[in-house]
Scaffold this motif. Structure first.
Motif, PDB file in Angstrom:
ATOM      1  N   ASN A  18      53.028  40.979  44.865  1.00 44.69           N
ATOM      2  CA  ASN A  18      53.295  41.803  43.691  1.00 44.69           C
ATOM      3  C   ASN A  18      54.002  43.062  44.150  1.00 44.69           C
ATOM      4  OD1 ASN A  18      53.318  43.148  41.296  1.00 44.69           O
ATOM      5  ND2 ASN A  18      51.095  43.416  41.143  1.00 44.69           N
ATOM      6  N   ILE A  23      48.630  40.385  47.363  1.00 45.01           N
ATOM      7  CA  ILE A  23      47.601  40.545  46.339  1.00 45.01           C
ATOM      8  C   ILE A  23      46.350  39.728  46.613  1.00 45.01           C
ATOM      9  CG2 ILE A  23      49.335  41.052  44.578  1.00 45.01           C
ATOM     10  CD1 ILE A  23      48.761  38.174  43.487  1.00 45.01           C
ATOM     11  N   GLU A  26      43.130  41.836  46.063  1.00 46.11           N
ATOM     12  CA  GLU A  26      42.985  42.672  44.873  1.00 46.11           C
ATOM     13  C   GLU A  26      41.770  42.317  44.027  1.00 46.11           C
ATOM     14  OE1 GLU A  26      44.821  45.294  44.103  1.00 46.11           O
ATOM     15  OE2 GLU A  26      46.138  45.063  45.829  1.00 46.11           O
ATOM     16  N   GLU A  28      41.522  40.369  41.667  1.00 52.56           N
ATOM     17  CA  GLU A  28      41.968  40.556  40.294  1.00 52.56           C
ATOM     18  C   GLU A  28      41.477  39.493  39.330  1.00 52.56           C
ATOM     19  OE1 GLU A  28      46.419  38.551  40.490  1.00 52.56           O
ATOM     20  OE2 GLU A  28      46.183  40.706  40.295  1.00 52.56           O
ATOM     21  N   ARG A  47      46.347  49.981  39.738  1.00 56.84           N
ATOM     22  CA  ARG A  47      46.151  48.844  38.827  1.00 56.84           C
ATOM     23  C   ARG A  47      45.749  49.303  37.430  1.00 56.84           C
ATOM     24  NH1 ARG A  47      43.117  46.686  43.357  1.00 56.84           N
ATOM     25  NH2 ARG A  47      41.212  47.334  42.283  1.00 56.84           N
TER      26      ARG A  47
END
Length: 254
Positions: A18, A23, A26, A28, A47
């Protein structure tokens, strides 16, 4: 089976990047994340996460104690000379209308606040063992994802040092967040807290940071910081100042 809610979408492909940044780390796919230090705070801020700053000995605990007593707190750059000593607030709190503004600096908590703020965090709270449930409730009221930042400490060369007290406080906050989907990193912090829950004073007094404070004559600070959910206050940073994000009737200084 618990109904866990996820924050953010998982991305496929181990080599995905990213903006040129890997990533993989992350977290996420999860609503609740855990990271360390100023770099972690900056990543969470970039973020747009809700960020909870955890510096148990003693920045976050000091912020919670003074905000609970009715003050507001300005986190300062650690080179500006302010002290993070857990000075006891007035037993009956600060006088109504006094608008007491304290400045607290540290090379860890205050600087993580700055890193999260300057990188764009959606909201920033100060959390520790003493206000774990209160800060979790306030953060959960906002839309995930949220990242708990265990600030850690510094070695003499400035590198990040693992801090057990911050892992345990972060885990207490993750546990208090309930059934939100948590990353493996956050779950590991929660497990560490649950295993130590009945021995928090001992763990804090005998970890490296606790030993340092005891030898500096600050044992009372460590005992204070080890009190789980002692305060019902959720300090939130707004325009550079921490104040209580809960209704005044919810603020309890036991």
């Amino acid at each position: 089976m618990r109904n866990e809610r996820s924050g953010g979408s998982a991305r496929s492909g181990g080599s995905a990047r990213n903006g040129g940044s890997v990533i993989w780390f992350e977290q996420e796919a999860h609503a609740v994340r855990l990271d360390w230090g100023q770099d972690g705070a900056a990543r969470a801020g970039a973020r747009g996460d809700v960020v909870i700053i955890v510096d148990t000995l003693r920045f976050s605990t000091s912020v919670a104690a003074h905000v609970a007593a009715g003050a507001t707190v300005e986190p300062r750059h650690w080179k500006e000379g302010a002290d993070t000593s857990l000075l006891s607030p007035p037993p009956r709190g600060y006088p109504a209308g006094a608008r007491a503004l304290l400045s607290l600096a540290s090379p860890n908590g205050a600087m993580c606040c700055r890193a999260a703020s300057t990188s764009g965090a959606r909201a920033i709270f100060a959390g520790a063992l003493v206000n774990a449930s209160a800060v979790a409730a306030a953060a959960r009221a906002l839309k995930p994802p949220l990242t708990v930042i265990a600030c850690g400490e510094k070695w003499p060369d400035g590198s990040l040092r693992f801090a057990l007290e911050d892992l345990l406080s972060a885990g207490a906050i993750v546990a208090a967040l309930g059934n939100l989907s948590s990353s493996p990193e956050a779950k590991s912090a929660r497990a560490a807290f649950l295993s130590a829950r009945s021995q928090l004073p001992t763990r804090l007094l005998t970890c490296g940071s606790g030993i340092e404070l005891v030898e500096k004559g600050k044992e009372a600070d460590v005992h204070y910081a080890a009190q789980l959910d002692f305060l019902s206050v959720a300090p939130r940073l707004h325009e550079g100042i921490f104040s209580n994000s809960l209704a005044s009737s919810d603020r309890i200084l036991q």
